[in-house]
Design a protein around this motif. Structure first.
Motif, PDB file in Angstrom:
ATOM      1  N   ILE A   3       0.819  -1.217   0.000  1.00 15.12           N
ATOM      2  CA  ILE A   3       0.000   0.000   0.000  1.00 15.12           C
ATOM      3  C   ILE A   3       0.853   1.269   0.000  1.00 15.12           C
ATOM      4  O   ILE A   3       0.566   2.216  -0.730  1.00 15.12           O
ATOM      5  N   SER A   4       1.920   1.290   0.787  1.00 10.42           N
ATOM      6  CA  SER A   4       2.698   2.524   0.837  1.00 10.42           C
ATOM      7  C   SER A   4       3.437   2.760  -0.483  1.00 10.42           C
ATOM      8  O   SER A   4       3.582   3.909  -0.921  1.00 10.42           O
ATOM      9  N   GLY A   5       3.840   1.668  -1.146  1.00 14.60           N
ATOM     10  CA  GLY A   5       4.459   1.812  -2.460  1.00 14.60           C
ATOM     11  C   GLY A   5       3.470   2.345  -3.476  1.00 14.60           C
ATOM     12  O   GLY A   5       3.790   3.228  -4.283  1.00 14.60           O
ATOM     13  N   MET A   6       2.240   1.834  -3.412  1.00 12.20           N
ATOM     14  CA  MET A   6       1.198   2.291  -4.330  1.00 12.20           C
ATOM     15  C   MET A   6       0.862   3.757  -4.063  1.00 12.20           C
ATOM     16  O   MET A   6       0.708   4.553  -4.996  1.00 12.20           O
ATOM     17  N   ALA A   7       0.784   4.111  -2.778  1.00 10.85           N
ATOM     18  CA  ALA A   7       0.481   5.503  -2.414  1.00 10.85           C
ATOM     19  C   ALA A   7       1.551   6.447  -2.949  1.00 10.85           C
ATOM     20  O   ALA A   7       1.242   7.508  -3.504  1.00 10.85           O
ATOM     21  N   ALA A   8       2.810   6.030  -2.812  1.00 16.03           N
ATOM     22  CA  ALA A   8       3.911   6.879  -3.298  1.00 16.03           C
ATOM     23  C   ALA A   8       3.828   7.034  -4.809  1.00 16.03           C
ATOM     24  O   ALA A   8       4.034   8.137  -5.342  1.00 16.03           O
ATOM     25  N   ALA A   9       3.506   5.948  -5.507  1.00 18.20           N
ATOM     26  CA  ALA A   9       3.412   6.010  -6.971  1.00 18.20           C
ATOM     27  C   ALA A   9       2.242   6.899  -7.406  1.00 18.20           C
ATOM     28  O   ALA A   9       2.359   7.669  -8.358  1.00 18.20           O
ATOM     29  N   VAL A  10       1.119   6.804  -6.681  1.00 16.84           N
ATOM     30  CA  VAL A  10      -0.024   7.671  -6.997  1.00 16.84           C
ATOM     31  C   VAL A  10       0.383   9.129  -6.788  1.00 16.84           C
ATOM     32  O   VAL A  10       0.159   9.987  -7.647  1.00 16.84           O
ATOM     33  N   ARG A  11       1.018   9.412  -5.663  1.00 17.06           N
ATOM     34  CA  ARG A  11       1.431  10.796  -5.357  1.00 17.06           C
ATOM     35  C   ARG A  11       2.431  11.319  -6.374  1.00 17.06           C
ATOM     36  O   ARG A  11       2.506  12.526  -6.616  1.00 17.06           O
ATOM     37  N   ALA A  12       3.217  10.399  -6.966  1.00 19.91           N
ATOM     38  CA  ALA A  12       4.179  10.811  -7.990  1.00 19.91           C
ATOM     39  C   ALA A  12       3.496  11.037  -9.343  1.00 19.91           C
ATOM     40  O   ALA A  12       4.137  11.436 -10.311  1.00 19.91           O
ATOM     41  N   GLY A  13       2.165  10.773  -9.402  1.00 20.73           N
ATOM     42  CA  GLY A  13       1.420  11.037 -10.628  1.00 20.73           C
ATOM     43  C   GLY A  13       1.478   9.903 -11.635  1.00 20.73           C
ATOM     44  O   GLY A  13       1.098  10.080 -12.793  1.00 20.73           O
ATOM     45  N   ASP A  14       1.928   8.735 -11.207  1.00 18.63           N
ATOM     46  CA  ASP A  14       2.006   7.557 -12.085  1.00 18.63           C
ATOM     47  C   ASP A  14       0.598   7.093 -12.456  1.00 18.63           C
ATOM     48  O   ASP A  14      -0.170   6.650 -11.606  1.00 18.63           O
ATOM     49  N   ARG A  15       0.250   7.193 -13.729  1.00 15.26           N
ATOM     50  CA  ARG A  15      -1.132   6.913 -14.146  1.00 15.26           C
ATOM     51  C   ARG A  15      -1.507   5.443 -14.034  1.00 15.26           C
ATOM     52  O   ARG A  15      -2.658   5.104 -13.820  1.00 15.26           O
ATOM     53  N   ARG A  16      -0.515   4.564 -14.206  1.00 11.17           N
ATOM     54  CA  ARG A  16      -0.851   3.139 -14.063  1.00 11.17           C
ATOM     55  C   ARG A  16      -1.129   2.802 -12.610  1.00 11.17           C
ATOM     56  O   ARG A  16      -2.038   2.021 -12.305  1.00 11.17           O
ATOM     57  N   ALA A  17      -0.353   3.402 -11.715  1.00  7.45           N
ATOM     58  CA  ALA A  17      -0.614   3.192 -10.284  1.00  7.45           C
ATOM     59  C   ALA A  17      -1.980   3.770  -9.926  1.00  7.45           C
ATOM     60  O   ALA A  17      -2.748   3.176  -9.154  1.00  7.45           O
ATOM     61  N   LEU A  18      -2.311   4.925 -10.510  1.00  6.38           N
ATOM     62  CA  LEU A  18      -3.615   5.546 -10.247  1.00  6.38           C
ATOM     63  C   LEU A  18      -4.737   4.626 -10.728  1.00  6.38           C
ATOM     64  O   LEU A  18      -5.740   4.439 -10.023  1.00  6.38           O
ATOM     65  N   ALA A  19      -4.563   4.040 -11.903  1.00  2.00           N
ATOM     66  CA  ALA A  19      -5.591   3.130 -12.435  1.00  2.00           C
ATOM     67  C   ALA A  19      -5.768   1.932 -11.504  1.00  2.00           C
ATOM     68  O   ALA A  19      -6.894   1.518 -11.208  1.00  2.00           O
ATOM     69  N   ARG A  20      -4.649   1.386 -11.013  1.00  2.00           N
ATOM     70  CA  ARG A  20      -4.749   0.247 -10.077  1.00  2.00           C
ATOM     71  C   ARG A  20      -5.415   0.675  -8.776  1.00  2.00           C
ATOM     72  O   ARG A  20      -6.209  -0.063  -8.184  1.00  2.00           O
ATOM     73  N   ALA A  21      -5.088   1.883  -8.335  1.00  2.00           N
ATOM     74  CA  ALA A  21      -5.661   2.394  -7.084  1.00  2.00           C
ATOM     75  C   ALA A  21      -7.183   2.563  -7.215  1.00  2.00           C
ATOM     76  O   ALA A  21      -7.938   2.224  -6.298  1.00  2.00           O
ATOM     77  N   VAL A  22      -7.635   3.078  -8.364  1.00  2.00           N
ATOM     78  CA  VAL A  22      -9.078   3.246  -8.575  1.00  2.00           C
ATOM     79  C   VAL A  22      -9.765   1.883  -8.615  1.00  2.00           C
ATOM     80  O   VAL A  22     -10.847   1.698  -8.050  1.00  2.00           O
ATOM     81  N   THR A  23      -9.101   0.914  -9.244  1.00  2.00           N
ATOM     82  CA  THR A  23      -9.654  -0.453  -9.262  1.00  2.00           C
ATOM     83  C   THR A  23      -9.810  -0.979  -7.838  1.00  2.00           C
ATOM     84  O   THR A  23     -10.819  -1.610  -7.507  1.00  2.00           O
ATOM     85  N   LEU A  24      -8.833  -0.672  -7.005  1.00  2.00           N
ATOM     86  CA  LEU A  24      -8.894  -1.144  -5.618  1.00  2.00           C
ATOM     87  C   LEU A  24     -10.082  -0.516  -4.878  1.00  2.00           C
ATOM     88  O   LEU A  24     -10.816  -1.210  -4.177  1.00  2.00           O
ATOM     89  N   VAL A  25     -10.288   0.794  -5.025  1.00  2.00           N
ATOM     90  CA  VAL A  25     -11.412   1.409  -4.300  1.00  2.00           C
ATOM     91  C   VAL A  25     -12.761   0.961  -4.859  1.00  2.00           C
ATOM     92  O   VAL A  25     -13.770   1.028  -4.164  1.00  2.00           O
ATOM     93  N   GLU A  26     -12.770   0.511  -6.121  1.00  2.00           N
ATOM     94  CA  GLU A  26     -14.026   0.026  -6.712  1.00  2.00           C
ATOM     95  C   GLU A  26     -14.386  -1.386  -6.252  1.00  2.00           C
ATOM     96  O   GLU A  26     -15.531  -1.810  -6.384  1.00  2.00           O
ATOM     97  N   SER A  27     -13.416  -2.096  -5.751  1.00  2.00           N
ATOM     98  CA  SER A  27     -13.644  -3.506  -5.419  1.00  2.00           C
ATOM     99  C   SER A  27     -14.597  -3.657  -4.238  1.00  2.00           C
ATOM    100  O   SER A  27     -14.571  -2.897  -3.286  1.00  2.00           O
ATOM    101  N   ALA A  28     -15.445  -4.648  -4.345  1.00  2.00           N
ATOM    102  CA  ALA A  28     -16.422  -4.904  -3.278  1.00  2.00           C
ATOM    103  C   ALA A  28     -15.896  -5.916  -2.265  1.00  2.00           C
ATOM    104  O   ALA A  28     -16.552  -6.170  -1.256  1.00  2.00           O
ATOM    105  N   ARG A  29     -14.726  -6.497  -2.518  1.00  2.00           N
ATOM    106  CA  ARG A  29     -14.207  -7.503  -1.587  1.00  2.00           C
ATOM    107  C   ARG A  29     -13.818  -6.875  -0.257  1.00  2.00           C
ATOM    108  O   ARG A  29     -13.135  -5.846  -0.225  1.00  2.00           O
ATOM    109  N   PRO A  30     -14.220  -7.477   0.852  1.00  2.00           N
ATOM    110  CA  PRO A  30     -13.936  -6.889   2.165  1.00  2.00           C
ATOM    111  C   PRO A  30     -12.444  -6.666   2.423  1.00  2.00           C
ATOM    112  O   PRO A  30     -12.073  -5.626   2.988  1.00  2.00           O
ATOM    113  N   ASP A  31     -11.572  -7.580   2.000  1.00  2.00           N
ATOM    114  CA  ASP A  31     -10.134  -7.360   2.229  1.00  2.00           C
ATOM    115  C   ASP A  31      -9.624  -6.207   1.373  1.00  2.00           C
ATOM    116  O   ASP A  31      -8.768  -5.423   1.797  1.00  2.00           O
TER     117      ASP A  31
END
Ligand SMILES: Nc1nc2c(ncn2[C@@H]2O[C@H](COP(=O)(O)OP(=O)(O)OP(=O)(O)O)[C@@H](O)[C@H]2O)c(=O)[nH]1
Ligand SMILES: [Mg+2]
Length: 327
Positions: A3-31
């Motif tokens: 998570i912290s690696g993904m957060a850093a990549a999002v903050r750096a403006g990495d669009r692929r990391a952002l796309a993965r991050a949006v997929t994560l918030v869209e997920s309905a899985r409890p974990d």
């Protein structure tokens, strides 16, 4: 997941990391949900984008407008994110295909990020997913986040509650059609943009724009508006006419609202709204899970059979949840 690696990549403006991050918030899985909350916490809330809502009926030219408008902004060096919000039932396969071709150049622009809407119909879930996607785009340093929604149902009200400026895209139309525009939707608009003001439609568009300008003047004044707003303008996604003027009007309105405290006040009111809404949704979701769900199903059968009154059955469900019957 790191998570912290993904957060850093999002903050750096990495669009692929952002796309993965949006997929994560869209997920309905409890974990995934737990990871999404950790991610949102890790990216922080210190950055703000201009949140622009854009609504309009199918075929009015939303995708075409976003392509032209978005390219104009990226041309100025601004980073633009586009999020689509649609109740999935309102979407035909054709429009999704249309989107891909109509926003082709913007999609390839390194300063842009385009995210189509997830195929989930439930409005509460869509609202939260969109808010979190907006937060991720802001953390990724985007200057403008455009939130597009098709002009049907509750999605417009939802988008209006999470943007700073709400744009309503309209087609050139005769007087009768103008009558059909719902007052509630007009009241949400900060700018009405009459699209397709080009070629044979130009004169109709100009008349339509004047009609909307007149209709807007009849609405009750809102505290968050300077004297000249809300406004109606003509634009053409096809020729680019009026696009710079629309951006200039948006800039003027943003500046006025910032100077007069409405920007911050609106965001605070929106945050309060979503807080209450989340609590409400959370409470309601208790009814969709056992034991309440099973108890309601059992009682519903008895209510239908007439062996218990609806009120007494409801009181029984509420009592089982530790709640007194509502007064
Ligand atoms: N003449 C003219 N046609 C336009 C303009 N903008 C869009 N169109 C046309 O209108 C049609 C619909 O455009 P879209 O951009 O797909 O409209 P939309 O609002 O995204 O449609 P949905 O995604 O189905 O809701 C297309 O055939 C476009 O070429 C414009 O400024 N002028
Ligand atoms: Mg479209």
């Amino acid at each position: 997941m790191d998570i912290s690696g993904m957060a850093a990549a999002v903050r750096a403006g990495d669009r692929r990391a952002l796309a993965r991050a949006v997929t994560l918030v869209e997920s309905a899985r409890p974990d995934h949900r737990a990871q999404a909350l950790a991610l949102l916490d890790a990216v922080g809330r210190d950055r703000q984008a201009l949140r622009l809502g854009l609504s309009g009926t199918p075929g009015v030219g939303k995708s075409s407008f976003i392509e032209t408008f978005g390219l104009r902004l990226t041309g100025q060096g601004l980073r633009v994110a586009v999020l689509a919000v649609d109740p999935s039932s309102a979407r035909s396969g054709g429009s999704i295909l249309g989107d891909k071709t109509r926003m082709e150049r913007l999609a390839r622009d390194p300063l842009a990020f385009i995210r189509p809407s997830p195929s989930r119909a439930q409005m509460g879930g869509v609202a939260r997913r969109t808010r979190e996607a907006v937060a991720l785009c802001e953390a990724a340093g985007f200057d403008v986040v455009l939130i597009e929604t098709v002009g049907v149902g509750q999605s417009e009200t939802m988008v209006a509650q999470l943007c700073d400026i709400f744009l309503l895209l309209m087609a050139p139309a005769g007087g009768d059609e103008l009558q059909g525009v719902k007052r509630g939707i007009m009241e949400m608009a900060d700018l009405i943009l009459v699209n397709k003001a080009d070629g044979a439609l130009l004169s109709t568009a100009t008349r339509t724009q004047a009609d909307y300008a007149g209709a807007l003047r009849l609405l009750r004044r809102r505290p968050q508006d300077p004297d000249t707003f809300p406004k109606a303008l003509c634009v053409s996604a096809a020729t680019g006419a009026g696009i710079d003027a629309a951006w200039a009007e948006i800039g003027a309105l943003v500046e006025w609202r910032r100077e007069n405290g409405h920007w911050a006040a609106t965001r605070a009111a929106q945050a309060a709204h979503w807080f209450a809404e989340e609590v409400r949704q959370g409470l309601l979701s208790v009814l969709d899970r056992d034991p309440a769900r099973a108890r309601m199903a059992r009682l519903a059968a008895r209510v239908a059979a007439g062996t218990i009154s609806p009120e007494a059955a409801a009181a029984e469900v509420l009592a089982a949840l530790g709640q007194p019957p509502s007064g």
